[in-house]
Design an enzyme around this catalytic site. Sequence first.
Site, mmCIF file in Angstrom:
data_model
loop_
_atom_site.group_PDB
_atom_site.id
_atom_site.type_symbol
_atom_site.label_atom_id
_atom_site.label_comp_id
_atom_site.label_asym_id
_atom_site.label_seq_id
_atom_site.Cartn_x
_atom_site.Cartn_y
_atom_site.Cartn_z
ATOM 1 N N ASP A 122 0.840 -1.197 0.000
ATOM 2 C CA ASP A 122 0.000 0.000 0.000
ATOM 3 C C ASP A 122 0.879 1.252 0.000
ATOM 4 O O ASP A 122 1.699 1.429 -0.892
ATOM 5 C CB ASP A 122 -0.954 -0.066 1.201
ATOM 6 C CG ASP A 122 -2.046 0.982 1.188
ATOM 7 O OD1 ASP A 122 -3.081 0.733 0.558
ATOM 8 O OD2 ASP A 122 -1.861 2.049 1.815
ATOM 9 N N HIS B 77 -7.112 -7.057 0.844
ATOM 10 C CA HIS B 77 -6.032 -6.095 0.640
ATOM 11 C C HIS B 77 -4.868 -6.322 1.590
ATOM 12 O O HIS B 77 -3.709 -6.172 1.216
ATOM 13 C CB HIS B 77 -6.597 -4.683 0.836
ATOM 14 C CG HIS B 77 -5.607 -3.578 0.735
ATOM 15 N ND1 HIS B 77 -4.899 -3.307 -0.413
ATOM 16 C CD2 HIS B 77 -5.198 -2.659 1.652
ATOM 17 C CE1 HIS B 77 -4.097 -2.266 -0.217
ATOM 18 N NE2 HIS B 77 -4.255 -1.857 1.031
#
Length: 292
Positions: free
Chosen positions: A107, A272
């Site tokens: 991320d 994620h």
Amino acid sequence: MTPIIPGFDHHHVTVADGVRLHVAVGGSGSPVVLLHGFPQTHLMWRHVAADLAERHTVICPDLRGYGASDKPTDVDGSTYAKRTMAADVVALARALGHDRFALAGHDRGALVAVRTALDHPEAVTHLMSLDVLPTLDMWDVMHGTTAAVGFHLYLMAQPPGLPEQLIGAAPDAFFGHFLDLWTRDAAAIPADVRAAYLKASREAVPSIVADYRASAHIDVEHDRADRDAGNRLTMPVTVLQQDWGSALGFDAAALWRAWAPDLDHRTVSCGHFMAEEDPATVSGALRDLLTR
């Protein structure tokens, strides 16, 4: 009690202009630096780091502005530029005795990792990115109603004031929203780790917003300059992503390949937060990368 990575030592290391990064270090062998994402801290690597520490020196910092690292005030839009944060990473590794290292990021940490590899190719031997696109490509592909999934990107891109006020009014609801929405297996982030993430984020609203704001402004300028100049990632690169590229109407692997000629792009079947939901897959892919 705040969770820790068992067997890792904790340090505060000065990296630039009096900015200190909090870092957990464990294991021995060739160095691997692991950079966390949003809204997390170095703890997101707890499973992968413990696994890799059997053969490597594993370095897990909190990025500037996050966790227990320093949170300087952004005065000119560059304090949280990925170029600035990349320089932190190189300075941290050197302070710990490593001029060259493998680098993985998730991320926000992946964006820092990519910028580190572009700006300091002599330092980064291998690069792994988890579940993002390069900054310039991210903005290029987001449009129409599909861009609603990235509402936070647009919110935190606004001038200083309103984003900080809105998020600061209900930080646990804001940051908790992403921990819930982006996780397929809620058990992957246990209550004590979740509480640590929320506390750390609650205490870092201005710096987190500044990090995101930089990605809508100065980071785009840096990426565009590299793309226009034909600069590429010269080291072996592995990218792990959810199967969201096709759903949003673009070819994620092709976008990455334009930056990374030596690319291994893999799709994973988890949420994620893959280093917490499927650490075995992440560790295995990282080991494969290190043999290239």
